[in-house]
Design a protein around this motif. Structure first.
Motif, PDB file in Angstrom:
ATOM      1  N   ASP A  75      51.926  47.170  34.823  1.00  0.00           N
ATOM      2  CA  ASP A  75      50.636  47.150  34.132  1.00  0.00           C
ATOM      3  C   ASP A  75      49.918  45.817  34.286  1.00  0.00           C
ATOM      4  O   ASP A  75      48.690  45.781  34.377  1.00  0.00           O
ATOM      5  N   GLU A  76      50.670  44.716  34.286  1.00  0.00           N
ATOM      6  CA  GLU A  76      50.065  43.402  34.477  1.00  0.00           C
ATOM      7  C   GLU A  76      51.006  42.514  35.274  1.00  0.00           C
ATOM      8  O   GLU A  76      52.231  42.607  35.128  1.00  0.00           O
TER       9      GLU A  76
ATOM     10  N   GLY B  84      44.141  50.382  37.587  1.00  0.00           N
ATOM     11  CA  GLY B  84      43.639  49.775  36.360  1.00  0.00           C
ATOM     12  C   GLY B  84      44.461  48.611  35.862  1.00  0.00           C
ATOM     13  O   GLY B  84      44.098  47.961  34.874  1.00  0.00           O
TER      14      GLY B  84
ATOM     15  N   VAL C  82      46.196  44.811  35.775  1.00  0.00           N
ATOM     16  CA  VAL C  82      45.494  43.520  35.783  1.00  0.00           C
ATOM     17  C   VAL C  82      46.388  42.409  36.311  1.00  0.00           C
ATOM     18  O   VAL C  82      47.580  42.357  35.994  1.00  0.00           O
TER      19      VAL C  82
ATOM     20  N   ARG D 146      46.602  38.386  36.032  1.00  0.00           N
ATOM     21  CA  ARG D 146      46.102  37.246  35.262  1.00  0.00           C
ATOM     22  C   ARG D 146      46.640  35.963  35.896  1.00  0.00           C
ATOM     23  O   ARG D 146      47.842  35.852  36.147  1.00  0.00           O
TER      24      ARG D 146
ATOM     25  N   PHE E 252      40.599  45.176  44.389  1.00  0.00           N
ATOM     26  CA  PHE E 252      40.436  44.521  43.094  1.00  0.00           C
ATOM     27  C   PHE E 252      38.966  44.294  42.756  1.00  0.00           C
ATOM     28  O   PHE E 252      38.122  44.178  43.639  1.00  0.00           O
TER      29      PHE E 252
ATOM     30  N   ASP F  66      37.644  41.104  36.379  1.00  0.00           N
ATOM     31  CA  ASP F  66      37.806  41.556  35.009  1.00  0.00           C
ATOM     32  C   ASP F  66      37.216  40.519  34.063  1.00  0.00           C
ATOM     33  O   ASP F  66      37.708  40.314  32.957  1.00  0.00           O
TER      34      ASP F  66
ATOM     35  N   SER G  10      41.073  36.755  36.052  1.00  0.00           N
ATOM     36  CA  SER G  10      41.723  38.053  35.878  1.00  0.00           C
ATOM     37  C   SER G  10      40.997  39.087  36.734  1.00  0.00           C
ATOM     38  O   SER G  10      39.764  39.091  36.812  1.00  0.00           O
ATOM     39  N   TYR G  11      41.801  39.937  37.385  1.00  0.00           N
ATOM     40  CA  TYR G  11      41.261  40.964  38.272  1.00  0.00           C
ATOM     41  C   TYR G  11      41.953  42.295  37.973  1.00  0.00           C
ATOM     42  O   TYR G  11      43.140  42.338  37.678  1.00  0.00           O
ATOM     43  N   ARG G  12      41.163  43.357  38.099  1.00  0.00           N
ATOM     44  CA  ARG G  12      41.660  44.701  37.800  1.00  0.00           C
ATOM     45  C   ARG G  12      41.871  45.483  39.097  1.00  0.00           C
ATOM     46  O   ARG G  12      41.029  45.446  39.993  1.00  0.00           O
ATOM     47  N   ARG G  13      42.993  46.189  39.150  1.00  0.00           N
ATOM     48  CA  ARG G  13      43.320  46.993  40.319  1.00  0.00           C
ATOM     49  C   ARG G  13      42.454  48.252  40.324  1.00  0.00           C
ATOM     50  O   ARG G  13      42.431  49.027  39.364  1.00  0.00           O
TER      51      ARG G  13
END
Length: 252
Positions: free
Chosen positions: A148-149, A184, A186, A188, A210, A213, A245-248
């Motif tokens: 998830d992260e 979705g 992330v 960090r 990506f 975020d 921070s970037y979101r997949r």
């Protein structure tokens, strides 16, 4: 967090065998304290996962398998910290979020021992540790789309130009972390070296998997990142802390 991230991958093609790629970690051979020795002996069976090796000492065999549901005895969100140092950030996070599972990846054995010691004192049961090269953990050990992260806090900046190729965050890192993250998920990151922060941002801004975020130039400080003596030292030296921070993006 609390020591520089010790794992890295070069800008070589993704299909170059890991043992032929340049790594940045320097395994410290300093003697562990008596408490750390006891923690390693007494707590490894509880916290340390067994990582089958390839050729190199910190490598991960291609047939290695880590099944989170078996390792934690449940199905829950999974957060992976790369370069966990002495474990200050991840033990704090695991203690405060028992509903989430955590995996610390580090090659510094004394740091792993300290992490186990502190986790045991805090009664943490949702934490596991991997003593291995982080890019190989992402590529081989973790199931695809299982995370998830991913946290990368204060990786070694390798600030001399001739050493920049040893940095973790570069183009070849993207497919590794993209493969491990769920849609979705992330990434960090935080660093106290502005030039490296700019490189991190450029790399992820250019990644097709990506999206940012955050809005503006930098992300807000991640409130889940515990403030450590290491971060304070950087601030005392006059180095600003930069968070990203970037979101997949969803797989197609």
């Amino acid at each position: 967090m609390g020591s520089r991230t010790l794992d890295c991958v070069t800008d070589e093609p993704h299909d170059v065998p890991f043992r032929k790629q340049t790594v940045s970690y320097v395994r410290r051979s300093g003697r562990m304290s008596d408490a750390q020795e006891r923690a390693w002996a007494d707590l490894s069976d509880t916290y340390l996962i067994d990582v089958p090796r390839d050729v190199a000492q910190m490598s991960v065999h291609a047939d290695a398998q880590f099944i989170p549901e078996q390792a934690y005895g449940r199905s829950a969100p999974l957060i992976v910290e790369i370069g966990s140092g002495q474990g200050h950030a991840i033990v704090h996070a695991a203690s405060g979020h028992p509903e989430t599972d955590f995996l610390a990846v580090e090659v510094f054995r004394a740091g792993l021992a300290r992490t186990m010691l502190d986790a045991d004192k805090a009664g943490v049961t949702n934490l596991r540790l991997a003593e291995a090269n982080a890019p190989e953990v992402l590529a081989k050990l973790l199931p695809a789309a299982s995370v998830d992260e991913v946290w990368v806090f204060f990786p070694d900046p390798w600030h001399k130009v001739r050493h920049n190729k040893r940095r973790l965050i570069q183009d070849s890192f993207l497919p590794l972390v993209a493969g491990a993250l769920r849609d979705g998920g992330v990434v960090r990151m935080a660093t106290d070296w502005e030039e490296y922060a700019l490189q991190m941002r450029e790399v992820f801004d250019g990644g097709a998997d990506f999206e940012r975020d955050f809005t503006g130039e930098w992300a807000d400080r991640f409130d889940g990142r515990v403030l450590t003596a290491f971060e304070r030292k950087g601030e005392r030296a006059g180095r600003a802390i930069h968070d990203l921070s970037y979101r997949r993006l969803p797989r197609v």
